[in-house]
Design an enzyme around this catalytic site. Sequence first.
Site, mmCIF file in Angstrom:
data_model
loop_
_atom_site.group_PDB
_atom_site.id
_atom_site.type_symbol
_atom_site.label_atom_id
_atom_site.label_comp_id
_atom_site.label_asym_id
_atom_site.label_seq_id
_atom_site.Cartn_x
_atom_site.Cartn_y
_atom_site.Cartn_z
ATOM 1 N N CYS A 1 64.548 64.862 62.147
ATOM 2 C CA CYS A 1 64.987 65.608 63.436
ATOM 3 C C CYS A 1 64.258 65.351 64.559
ATOM 4 O O CYS A 1 64.685 65.644 65.953
ATOM 5 C CB CYS A 1 64.917 67.165 63.005
ATOM 6 S SG CYS A 1 63.505 67.793 62.846
ATOM 7 N N ARG B 1 46.355 48.373 66.833
ATOM 8 C CA ARG B 1 47.896 48.509 66.563
ATOM 9 C C ARG B 1 48.576 47.971 67.770
ATOM 10 O O ARG B 1 48.464 47.701 69.125
ATOM 11 C CB ARG B 1 48.021 50.078 66.943
ATOM 12 C CG ARG B 1 49.299 50.476 66.144
ATOM 13 C CD ARG B 1 49.552 51.911 65.890
ATOM 14 N NE ARG B 1 50.598 52.292 64.989
ATOM 15 C CZ ARG B 1 51.171 53.095 64.575
ATOM 16 N NH1 ARG B 1 51.094 54.325 65.509
ATOM 17 N NH2 ARG B 1 51.892 53.301 63.603
ATOM 18 N N CYS C 1 57.474 71.603 63.322
ATOM 19 C CA CYS C 1 58.134 71.071 62.409
ATOM 20 C C CYS C 1 59.351 71.870 61.603
ATOM 21 O O CYS C 1 58.784 72.988 61.306
ATOM 22 C CB CYS C 1 57.147 70.457 61.576
ATOM 23 S SG CYS C 1 57.976 69.682 59.686
ATOM 24 N N ARG D 1 55.263 61.389 60.360
ATOM 25 C CA ARG D 1 56.109 62.630 60.272
ATOM 26 C C ARG D 1 56.086 63.055 58.715
ATOM 27 O O ARG D 1 56.059 64.356 58.513
ATOM 28 C CB ARG D 1 57.665 62.462 60.549
ATOM 29 C CG ARG D 1 57.517 62.278 61.938
ATOM 30 C CD ARG D 1 58.847 61.780 62.724
ATOM 31 N NE ARG D 1 59.061 60.323 62.122
ATOM 32 C CZ ARG D 1 60.219 59.350 62.629
ATOM 33 N NH1 ARG D 1 61.115 60.026 63.389
ATOM 34 N NH2 ARG D 1 60.276 58.212 61.834
ATOM 35 N N GLN E 1 42.013 56.228 66.808
ATOM 36 C CA GLN E 1 42.837 55.236 67.671
ATOM 37 C C GLN E 1 42.305 55.266 69.183
ATOM 38 O O GLN E 1 42.541 56.555 69.771
ATOM 39 C CB GLN E 1 44.383 55.698 67.619
ATOM 40 C CG GLN E 1 44.978 54.571 68.257
ATOM 41 C CD GLN E 1 46.613 55.005 68.304
ATOM 42 O OE1 GLN E 1 46.956 56.032 69.008
ATOM 43 N NE2 GLN E 1 47.474 53.973 67.743
ATOM 44 N N TYR F 1 51.840 51.496 76.365
ATOM 45 C CA TYR F 1 50.819 52.038 77.095
ATOM 46 C C TYR F 1 49.930 51.208 77.620
ATOM 47 O O TYR F 1 50.284 49.839 77.627
ATOM 48 C CB TYR F 1 50.095 52.988 76.329
ATOM 49 C CG TYR F 1 50.934 54.228 75.754
ATOM 50 C CD1 TYR F 1 51.597 54.885 76.606
ATOM 51 C CD2 TYR F 1 51.173 54.647 74.554
ATOM 52 C CE1 TYR F 1 52.418 56.054 76.223
ATOM 53 C CE2 TYR F 1 51.970 55.645 74.095
ATOM 54 C CZ TYR F 1 52.653 56.457 74.965
ATOM 55 O OH TYR F 1 53.403 57.344 74.489
ATOM 56 N N CYS G 1 59.140 67.518 65.972
ATOM 57 C CA CYS G 1 57.660 67.279 66.221
ATOM 58 C C CYS G 1 57.500 66.848 67.626
ATOM 59 O O CYS G 1 56.507 67.348 68.453
ATOM 60 C CB CYS G 1 57.053 66.525 65.434
ATOM 61 S SG CYS G 1 57.876 65.062 64.855
ATOM 62 N N CYS H 1 60.461 65.183 55.250
ATOM 63 C CA CYS H 1 60.707 64.850 56.851
ATOM 64 C C CYS H 1 62.268 64.723 56.839
ATOM 65 O O CYS H 1 62.857 63.943 56.164
ATOM 66 C CB CYS H 1 59.910 63.642 57.106
ATOM 67 S SG CYS H 1 60.556 63.433 58.929
HETATM 68 C C1 LIG Z 1 54.360 63.931 66.890
HETATM 69 C C2 LIG Z 1 54.008 62.365 66.769
HETATM 70 C C3 LIG Z 1 52.845 61.806 67.824
HETATM 71 C C4 LIG Z 1 52.676 60.588 67.445
HETATM 72 N N1 LIG Z 1 51.522 59.909 68.199
HETATM 73 C C5 LIG Z 1 51.079 58.589 68.073
HETATM 74 C C6 LIG Z 1 49.885 58.305 68.607
HETATM 75 O O1 LIG Z 1 49.101 59.189 68.903
HETATM 76 N N2 LIG Z 1 49.561 56.952 68.482
HETATM 77 C C7 LIG Z 1 50.281 56.152 67.848
HETATM 78 O O2 LIG Z 1 50.015 54.807 67.820
HETATM 79 N N3 LIG Z 1 51.523 56.509 67.441
HETATM 80 C C8 LIG Z 1 51.791 57.715 67.347
HETATM 81 N N4 LIG Z 1 53.012 58.170 66.798
HETATM 82 C C9 LIG Z 1 53.895 57.205 65.990
HETATM 83 C C10 LIG Z 1 53.579 57.303 64.408
HETATM 84 O O3 LIG Z 1 52.068 57.030 64.247
HETATM 85 C C11 LIG Z 1 54.556 56.498 63.550
HETATM 86 O O4 LIG Z 1 54.212 54.905 64.021
HETATM 87 C C12 LIG Z 1 55.922 56.905 63.816
HETATM 88 O O5 LIG Z 1 56.058 58.131 63.825
HETATM 89 C C13 LIG Z 1 56.625 56.181 62.636
HETATM 90 O O6 LIG Z 1 56.320 56.624 61.388
HETATM 91 P P1 LIG Z 1 56.903 57.766 60.543
HETATM 92 O O7 LIG Z 1 58.288 57.421 60.177
HETATM 93 O O8 LIG Z 1 56.072 57.790 59.293
HETATM 94 O O9 LIG Z 1 56.960 58.966 61.247
HETATM 95 C C14 LIG Z 1 53.476 59.464 66.757
HETATM 96 C C15 LIG Z 1 54.314 60.075 65.965
HETATM 97 C C16 LIG Z 1 54.679 61.551 66.201
HETATM 98 C C17 LIG Z 1 55.810 61.971 65.162
#
Ligand SMILES: Cc1cc2nc3c(=O)[nH]c(=O)nc-3n(C[C@H](O)[C@H](O)[C@H](O)COP(=O)(O)O)c2cc1C
Length: 396
Positions: free
Chosen positions: A354, A234, A369, A328, A103, A186, A357, A351
């Site tokens: 919470c 994205r 975590c 997560r 990314q 961003y 992370c 997960c």
């Molecule tokens: C610790 C952490 C760091 C993340 N860093 C990024 C990132 O670098 N780029 C991005 O587009 N999304 C980032 N996200 C968002 C995730 O890609 C994802 O869209 C979001 O956590 C929801 O999905 P989940 O329910 O599977 O966690 C991050 C999420 C977490 C938890």
Amino acid sequence: MAYSELFEPMLLGKKKLKNRIAFAPVGMCTADAEGRVTDQVLCHYVARAKGGVGLVIVEHTMSNYRYGLPGTGALGIHADTHLAGMLDVADAIHAFDAAAIVQLSLGLGRQAALHLEPVGPSAIPFEVREGSAPRGLKFFEGLTGGRPKKLSIAEIEELEDLYVAAVIRLVRCGFDGIEIHGAHGYMLANFLSPLSNRRRDRYGGSFDKRLTLALNLLRRSREVAGDDFVIGFRISGDEHLPGGLTLEDTVKIARILEEEGVDYISLSTGTMESWKYTFPEKEGVILPEAETVKKAVRIPVICPNIHDPKKVAQAVKNKKVDIVALARPLLADPQWPNKVREGRIDEIQKCIFCNNCLSTLFQGFTSRCTVNPNVGRERFVPEYAPPPRKSRGRPI
Ligand SMILES: Cc1cc2nc3c(=O)[nH]c(=O)nc-3n(C[C@H](O)[C@H](O)[C@H](O)COP(=O)(O)O)c2cc1C
């Protein structure tokens, strides 16, 4: 096989994926102060690739140093000194038969206030309002960014050039593709959004002009990387902000990106001003937006935030989305895909939403975590050591 629909191979652009499960981009801030790969970065990706995903989308990686996160451990590919480490990451992911995509980010834009000078298409500051943050990130509420510096045309052109140079480095490292980071408020998202882009030049002033920067990055990346290289995008389906990008806008943008040759859309949602949508406290929150975009395009759509294997399989089987990206859930249990494939669903460490992370990360610690003590310490876990190289070398 349990949930066999998840393990059907598919094409992403011209790249064959062994299944429909991806590791979503997850920025861990464990690179060194210059943004170079450390042993921790490498072992973190070994753990996730070894867990059985078909695709690893490497976390937001900075194409330039200035507007990224200097000194914070964010990953970068803005200099040739970063090649060696990123080559190791690509090799380690490929060793487990997963595709490796990075990314690629332009930087934090107007949301940079925490770490460096905010910049953007226009001088419009951000504000994290009461009630906009999810569990674990409430301490952000009340934060206001400084007035961003409006980038000049020459500065935007320089950003584009640095981006293309970063793409060339990723091609040289052997990555299968990039995901252009246009989500989450961003830098690039700032240009797409009517809320943050009030320019009156070729980079803003109308819907089409707000897309100029995104399309320049896409076209120029394709030109240097070729047709076999996967280029995804994205985007936040809806910024969930008054005056911000709406789902209707995103559908239009997705169609244009498809026409322009993007290989997939990765849906996310929200910005730092509406983070409760980006990091929801339950699963399935982003799926309706992804479904809407999926109906509008023919290219694959990736959706995060579905955790339960049954729901993940249903979303893919019913063609609501093509790939589910786990963020997560794979911090909580990197073996999620292998356990699902082997029918060991009961053994998955879930997960618990919470957001520890994120909360630890944003307070300057290594991400932690609650259910997986190995997060942030994968380099000390023997099974996460990178596998031996298969050959002595290859021409680059
Ligand atoms: C610790 C952490 C760091 C993340 N860093 C990024 C990132 O670098 N780029 C991005 O587009 N999304 C980032 N996200 C968002 C995730 O890609 C994802 O869209 C979001 O956590 C929801 O999905 P989940 O329910 O599977 O966690 C991050 C999420 C977490 C938890």
